[in-house]
Write a protein that holds these residues in place. Structure first.
Motif, PDB file in Angstrom:
ATOM      1  N   ARG A 195      -9.648  -8.569  14.166  1.00 58.95           N
ATOM      2  CA  ARG A 195     -10.628  -7.871  14.179  1.00 58.95           C
ATOM      3  C   ARG A 195     -10.305  -6.678  14.727  1.00 58.95           C
ATOM      4  NH1 ARG A 195     -16.062  -9.623  18.002  1.00 58.95           N
ATOM      5  NH2 ARG A 195     -16.105 -10.715  16.172  1.00 58.95           N
ATOM      6  N   GLY A 196     -10.998  -5.434  14.028  1.00 60.26           N
ATOM      7  CA  GLY A 196     -10.516  -4.265  14.466  1.00 60.26           C
ATOM      8  C   GLY A 196     -11.395  -3.158  13.862  1.00 60.26           C
ATOM      9  N   LEU A 203      -7.064   0.625   3.473  1.00 57.13           N
ATOM     10  CA  LEU A 203      -7.909   0.755   4.651  1.00 57.13           C
ATOM     11  C   LEU A 203      -6.809   0.442   5.815  1.00 57.13           C
ATOM     12  CD1 LEU A 203     -10.812   0.919   4.786  1.00 57.13           C
ATOM     13  CD2 LEU A 203     -10.812  -1.758   4.872  1.00 57.13           C
ATOM     14  N   VAL A 204      -6.802   1.411   6.825  1.00 56.59           N
ATOM     15  CA  VAL A 204      -6.135   1.413   7.749  1.00 56.59           C
ATOM     16  C   VAL A 204      -7.024   0.865   8.999  1.00 56.59           C
ATOM     17  CG1 VAL A 204      -4.282   2.397   9.403  1.00 56.59           C
ATOM     18  CG2 VAL A 204      -4.329   3.004   7.030  1.00 56.59           C
ATOM     19  N   VAL A 205      -6.564  -0.164   9.745  1.00 53.46           N
ATOM     20  CA  VAL A 205      -7.646  -0.967  10.677  1.00 53.46           C
ATOM     21  C   VAL A 205      -6.560  -0.968  12.057  1.00 53.46           C
ATOM     22  CG1 VAL A 205      -8.844  -2.578  11.343  1.00 53.46           C
ATOM     23  CG2 VAL A 205      -8.901  -2.045   9.090  1.00 53.46           C
ATOM     24  N   LEU A 258      -3.548  -2.748  11.086  1.00 50.23           N
ATOM     25  CA  LEU A 258      -3.555  -3.633   9.919  1.00 50.23           C
ATOM     26  C   LEU A 258      -3.812  -2.504   8.861  1.00 50.23           C
ATOM     27  CD1 LEU A 258      -6.432  -6.140  10.916  1.00 50.23           C
ATOM     28  CD2 LEU A 258      -4.105  -6.451  11.071  1.00 50.23           C
ATOM     29  N   ARG A 259      -3.054  -3.152   7.682  1.00 48.59           N
ATOM     30  CA  ARG A 259      -3.273  -2.281   6.202  1.00 48.59           C
ATOM     31  C   ARG A 259      -3.929  -3.197   5.504  1.00 48.59           C
ATOM     32  NH1 ARG A 259      -0.907   2.558   5.278  1.00 48.59           N
ATOM     33  NH2 ARG A 259      -1.446   2.677   3.170  1.00 48.59           N
ATOM     34  N   ILE A 260      -4.921  -2.913   4.765  1.00 49.03           N
ATOM     35  CA  ILE A 260      -5.834  -3.709   3.897  1.00 49.03           C
ATOM     36  C   ILE A 260      -5.619  -3.002   2.585  1.00 49.03           C
ATOM     37  CG2 ILE A 260      -7.873  -4.811   3.251  1.00 49.03           C
ATOM     38  CD1 ILE A 260      -8.338  -4.737   6.281  1.00 49.03           C
TER      39      ILE A 260
END
Lengths: 421, 369, 501
Positions: free
Chosen positions: B251-252, B275-277, B287-289
């Motif tokens: 979660r972020g 997406l960087v989270v 996180l990198r999505i």
């Protein structure tokens, strides 16, 4: 300390107001025999502001959304019938697709026509405009006596040529017609864009009456108090802008209540639980602005292309989050008034663009930022006070590579100079 | 695997009341497109089901093996379809053209991909044609290209296929090898307005018994019901986990959106973006999505933790609803959910076609390690 | 510690100082980290086979976007590599954040990664050559410097993490004072900087962390490398300074003669600011010893102007005048910072400091100078290093400035009886206390710590001996006299033996 500001919430049954001065927010109650309608409440609020500070208030921000919604939903209200002209390559073959999915919108539609034409999202023409058809329709429309016309063309966000030509033809055939065109609003989705212009047309006379009345009241009162109108995204605009785009004022109350609750709690970022028909509904405030999005309006049954604070039903029990949660403790009508009083000029832009390189993306973003900034100044922001509150660019899935959707939200501070008045 | 889990609570028919659940569940299996066209397409389908009655939903095994079946889906972008809604006859026109060409009468319709709007249009088509809908599809989610199907892996040709645009114009494609069909179609789709009604994979039901993924329409309806039941993210994750096998990996808050973040292969729609989270709890990982039209990989502090063909979707925590890829904004709090795809996609042939390498990420899949 | 060329593995910090990495965007987790080999990784498979302490340059498949860099950083962290080098086109802000999170050094280069990898490989395989290359580059940089500050700037930039200072006696003339601080894991390295005809030799001092990014021998050789440039700069600046001091002294004299009025334009050419609110500072020896030498003036100037290059310093009499001008009379933040920075030097040179009030214009400046001078006299009572603001002392400063010795001689002539008395000191002290208290006996007794009756008795005896303090016409003269005597006696008592600093 700056001058007090006044927030007014016009409800179908009566009006409410609050005076906000620094950290204090005072509800206003007209004393009998003064009435509790818009005139009486605004007069009482202006007097209350003078008690709070000798110079009195410099502006009143009024939320007309509850009255607009009530008029839309009430079958017997004096809302004019609207004609809808769609410009698409082909007319719908299914009756449901031919109309708006929202009953409240469709009830205002007195006639529908389709003109062959339209563009794709990137502005390529899909079909030349059917000019003979347009001439026929303009004549038919003139014969109906309908004077409020909503025009929506596929792809007009990218290329409004067809939409403008249709509007011009109808204006010529129906002198004095009040025409709303979808390209004034941008956004995504024909249904949402059509519903937006239908409401825009339908609400024009009512919005004008309401704003005229407020301005007359203020003109009678001492001091130089400006009128502002709350927008769906919780910001405000000028009465002259709302007269030509009344749908911008639609659905403002949710955002105002969120901001009002956050202000009273002294928080810049929080989750707010509001009461909606006895159940809690949640919204968020980030950097003192209500989080807004394009979502289905529960009372309408359709999306619009103007953003509002989409509240979510809050299930019992707390949820994991990293922002404080406040349960709105006050009378929610006061919250809307406080939210209106502290509202700032705002603008929002939602577009599709095509990029081939990172530099081009940067240019497209800057261009969108500049236009949104120009819009917020037109809505009453002082030059130099504007800032980009939110910006997002996302690749549009399953579209040609390089297609991006850009959304920009800009907020500013009031223009207090005489020129800005 | 999830294929069997999806068969829990299989339905016998789809009626107007099922439409909202169908729509939400379809979003779970492809969170690509937002709700701009939602009310338009759901009221169209609900109207049809009210006028024509519910559409029977049949297991492939329960129709006669010689029944001729055809797959339908929306080719192109959901936002284009929202902006240029169908006139209403596009899907039927596409099916009828193949019927005329092959001199057959289709006895059933099935979804090419039971996800996003492509899960709703087969119901529309079945209602308009008055034939049953098969509870099976070719992807069990969505992939980028029309030959990314279980049918293609089983040797069924996607052609002859017909695409009909909202302009009323159509194109018939016949190819010798499946993968060429998509390339021939893309340019046409842009020309007719960004989307088209596609009818493809005409095949008999006997072949579909081994070539399609079973139970996927029932599955999305069940998932949709869960999504409509509550907006409590904790309850949602638990209940979705029970019927789809999904789990929350982090979660972020979204910190950044990057574009053109990988090498661009123009034969696949939508350019790569990321997406960087910032993870809000736990280890506070970055996180990198990686996105294309779908989420293709999730990295945590640079370690690959999920990737295609896993199904990855995002839950907007503050709203308790799925976040669609075209509506993400920095500052949004999201749960990253990962669901195993149907087993066929983890086979060497499946991985070669839709795995990480097909997105230019030459890393070993976390489920293989 | 000289000579032996180092063959120990080169560090990231050292590599970062020479081409091709000099000028690259550096996110170094640990500059002291050694690099044993350079690997050009085209695939993730190659990355997976890297060994600890290797530096990896990403290329091709391994550098296709943000995700590949994130994955590479993770692999580098797993395999304990020294650093990851990548092209600018791949790295974004989030990559740097991830590198920091994993404590993995990340270097972002503009050039072709293959070229960079080849050059790095050469440097890593022959560290001595790389270091020689570096020294040659530094020598070039040093030679370009014309001032002491410039030389110290180069040293401190090149020896990151190793503070360097130029010290005369105990005073830091330029560079970073941290070089002198005693630290447990640092070794002090000193190099003398001789100049012809110098009394006090200057030293270059560096505090090299052990173990650190730069070896002790390398630091020493760098300091030696800087010596010729420094000597030249030192001599040149001495010369310049002497000329400037004379120029400023003359200019200030001219300014003083102008009296009140607009500041002439030539003040601006000297870099002086006059006309706003001027607050003067008087730097004075604790113990006046006549006009200070040029050399002392040079040293005082160097330490006073450290960080406040634009402030004037004018030798006058036995001290130095400086001042600060600002738009706000009450804003003394800059001045306080300057005074705090000067404290150690003031102690070392046995100086005291007086600060005047803020006044406008040339006339105001001169008035502030006078006040600063008075305040400095009061400051002397508190010893070397002390600072006194005229705002705080007021008239007491005026009294302190009185020529007490001469006044005391007057007393010898006019109050012979009193001066002959054995108990003269308590009598004078008591009269002074009563006059200070405006005639209040109870306040005076409280201040003196004696009974009121004792005060009364002493006053009666003082009057008998000629101290007619209650005659209005004499009161002021006697008050001054008592002050002078008290000050003189207390000074001779405490000042007979100078107290150590």
């Amino acid at each position: 300390m700056s001058a007090p500001t006044i927030g007014v919430s016009l409800r179908p049954e009566r009006a409410y107001a609050a005076v906000v001065h620094g950290a204090t927010a005072v509800p206003v109650e007209p004393v009998a025999p003064a009435r509790n309608d818009a005139d009486g409440v605004i007069a009482a609020a202006v007097a209350e502001a003078r008690r709070a500070a000798p110079q009195g208030a410099d502006a009143v921000t009024v939320d007309i959304a509850p009255v607009l919604l009530d008029a839309l939903l009430r079958p017997d209200s004096e809302i004019p019938p609207v004609a809808v002209v769609r410009v698409v390559p082909r007319a719908a073959t299914d009756p449901v697709l031919a109309q708006s999915p929202a009953a409240a919108v469709e009830r205002r539609v007195a006639g529908r026509w389709t003109v062959g034409g339209g563009h794709d999202l990137l502005g390529n023409e899909l079909r030349p405009l059917d000019r003979p058809g347009l001439a026929r329709i303009a004549a038919e429309l003139a014969a109906t006596g309908i004077r409020h016309v909503a025009v929506v063309a596929a792809g007009s966000q990218a290329r409004p040529a067809h939409e403008r030509e249709v509007a011009d033809a109808i204006q010529a055939a129906v002198p004095g017609a009040r025409i709303s065109v979808a390209s004034d609003y941008g956004g995504q989705g024909l249904t949402a864009r059509e519903a937006t212009v239908v409401l825009d047309c339908a609400l024009t006379p009512l919005a004008e009456r309401l704003l005229d009345r407020c301005e007359r009241t203020l003109a009678r009162l001492p001091g130089d108090v400006r009128l502002r109108v709350a927008r769906g995204d919780g910001g405000y605009s000028t009465p002259s802008r709302i007269r030509v785009t009344p749908v911008m004022a639609f659905g403002a109350t949710d955002a105002l209540e969120l901001c009002g609750a956050a202000h009273l709690a002294g928080l810049d970022d929080c989750r707010v639980l509001l009461d909606r028909d006895g159940s809690p509904a949640a919204g968020e405030v980030r950097h003192r602005l209500a989080v807004v999005r394009l979502a289905e309006q529960p009372q309408l049954g359709t999306e619009l292309v103007v953003p509002t604070a989409a509240l979510t039903p809050e299930p019992p029990g707390s949820r994991g989050g990293d922002v404080p949660v406040i349960r709105a403790p006050h009378d929610q009508r006061l919250l809307a008034c406080v939210g209106a009083a502290i509202a700032r000029p705002a603008s929002w832009l939602d577009e599709v663009a095509f990029i081939e390189s990172a530099d081009e993306l940067e240019r497209v973003r800057r261009d969108a930022e500049e236009r949104a900034t120009a819009m917020v100044m037109a809505n009453g922001a002082a030059p130099g006070t504007t800032h980009i509150a939110e910006i997002s660019t996302v690749a549009v899935p399953y579209s040609p590579s390089g297609t991006v959707r850009i959304r920009v939200r800009v907020a500013g501070a009031p223009d207090d100079t005489p020129a800005g008045r | 695997m999830s294929g069997t889990a999806g068969y829990l609570g299989a339905m016998a028919s789809i009626s107007a009341e099922d439409v909202p659940a169908l729509y939400e569940g379809a979003k779970f299996y492809s969170p690509a497109v937002g709700d701009a066209g939602r009310s338009s397409v759901t009221s169209w389908l609900a109207g049809l089901l009210e006028r024509n009655g519910p559409v029977p939903l049949m297991r492939v095994e329960s129709v006669a093996p010689d029944t001729q079946c055809v797959a339908v889906c929306v080719l192109g972008s959901g936002s284009a379809m929202a902006d240029l809604p169908p006139a209403g006859d596009e899907f039927v026109l596409a099916v009828r053209q193949i019927e005329r060409l092959q001199k057959v009468r289709f006895g059933a319709v099935y979804p090419l991909a039971a996800a996003t709007i492509s899960a709703l249009v087969p119901v529309v088509t079945a209602a308009q044609l008055g034939v049953p809908l098969l509870d099976a599809d070719g992807m069990g989610r969505t992939f980028a290209l029309i030959h990314h199907t279980a049918m293609h892996l089983a040797g069924v040709s996607p052609t002859p296929l017909v695409a009909v645009g909202p302009t009323g114009e159509s194109v018939l494609v016949e190819v010798l090898s499946g993968p060429r069909a998509d390339r021939m179609l893309r340019a046409n789709v842009d020309t007719v307005g960004g989307w088209a009604a596609l009818a493809a994979y005409p095949v008999d039901a006997g072949t579909l018994r081994r070539a399609a993924l079973p139970g996927t329409m029932s599955r999305i309806t069940n998932v949709g019901r869960v999504l409509l039941e509550t907006t409590d993210p904790e309850a949602l994750v638990t209940r979705l986990g029970a019927i789809t096998g999904c789990r929350r990996v982090a979660r972020g808050r979204i910190a950044e959106l990057e574009h053109l973040s990988r090498q661009n292969d123009v034969t696949i729609p939508a350019h790569p973006s990321s997406l960087v989270v910032e993870e809000t709890g736990g280890l506070g990982r970055q996180l990198r999505i990686e996105l294309r039209s779908e989420i293709v990989a999730v990295f945590a502090d640079g370690a690959l933790i999920a990737g295609a063909p896993d199904l990855m979707c995002l839950l907007d925590v503050s709203r308790g609803a799925l976040a669609t890829l075209d509506s993400l904004e920095p500052g949004d709090l999201i749960d990253v959910l990962v669901t195993p795809a149907d087993a066929v996609w983890y086979s060497p042939e499946g991985m070669e076609m839709v795995g990480l390498a097909s997105h230019g990420i030459p890393l070993e899949h976390p489920r293989r390690r | 510690m000289r000579a032996r060329p180092s063959t120990s593995p080169i560090t990231l910090g050292e590599l970062a100082r020479i081409r091709p990495l000099a000028g690259a965007e550096l996110h170094l987790a640990d500059p002291a980290r050694t690099v044993e080999q350079v690997v050009l990784a085209e695939t993730f498979d190659r990355l997976r086979h890297c060994l600890p302490h290797e530096l990896v340059v990403l290329h091709d498949e391994a550098a296709t976007g943000g995700w590949s860099l994130a994955a590479a950083l993770h692999l580098a962290w797993e395999r304990n590599l020294s650093a990851v080098v990548v092209s600018r086109t791949v790295a974004g802000a989030s990559s740097a954040a991830l590198a920091e999170r994993l404590a993995m050094s990340l270097i972002v280069v503009e050039d072709d990664p293959i070229e960079v990898a080849l050059q790095l490989a050469g440097q890593v395989s022959a560290p001595a050559a790389a270091r020689a290359q570096r020294q040659a580059r530094i020598a070039e940089l040093l030679a370009e410097q014309t001032g002491i500050r410039g030389v110290l700037g180069v040293l401190n930039r090149e020896l990151q993490g190793v503070p360097v200072a130029l010290v005369v006696g105990e005073v830091v003339v330029a560079g970073q004072a941290a070089a002198l601080a005693e630290r447990p894991q640092a070794r002090q390295i000193e190099v003398e900087v001789h100049a012809a005809g110098e009394r006090s030799a200057a030293r270059l001092v560096a505090a090299a962390p052990v173990p650190g990014p730069a070896g002790v021998d390398q630091v020493a050789s760098l300091l030696r490398l800087a010596r010729p440039s420094l000597q030249a700069a030192w001599a040149r600046s001495r010369l310049d300074a002497a000329a400037r001091a004379a120029h400023e002294q003359a200019a200030f004299g001219l300014l003083r003669r102008l009296g009140d009025g607009e500041a002439p334009s030539w003040t601006a050419e000297l870099g002086w600011q006059v006309g706003l609110h001027n607050r003067a500072v008087w730097l004075a020896p604790e113990r006046p010893e006549g006009e200070p030498s040029e050399e002392v003036t040079y040293l005082i100037r160097a330490s006073w102007q450290r960080g406040h290059g634009g402030w004037p310093l004018i030798a006058e009499g036995d001290g130095w005048i400086s001042w600060h001008s600002g738009p706000d009379a009450d804003d003394v933040a800059a001045l306080r910072r300057a005074l705090t920075g000067f404290r150690d030097s003031a102690v070392a040179h046995r100086l005291v400091v007086g600060v005047g009030r803020a006044h406008e214009g040339v006339g105001g400046l001169m008035r502030s100078v006078a006040e600063a001078r008075l305040a400095a006299h009061v400051a002397r009572e508190a010893g070397a290093g002390s600072v006194q603001w005229f705002d705080q002392v007021g008239a007491a400063a005026a009294l302190a400035w009185l020529p007490t010795t001469e006044i005391a001689q007057v007393a010898d002539l006019t109050l012979a009886e009193l001066m002959a008395a054995k108990d003269r000191a308590p009598l004078v002290q008591t009269v002074l206390a009563v006059l200070d208290a405006g005639g209040s006996l109870s306040q005076a007794s409280k201040q003196l710590g004696v009974h009121r009756n004792t005060v009364l008795a002493r006053l009666a005896r003082a009057r008998q001996l000629g101290l007619t303090y209650d005659e209005p016409g004499q009161r002021l003269a006697l008050h001054v006299l008592c002050y002078a005597l008290t000050t003189l006696w207390s000074r001779s008592r405490s000042g007979s033996e100078p107290s150590p600093p």
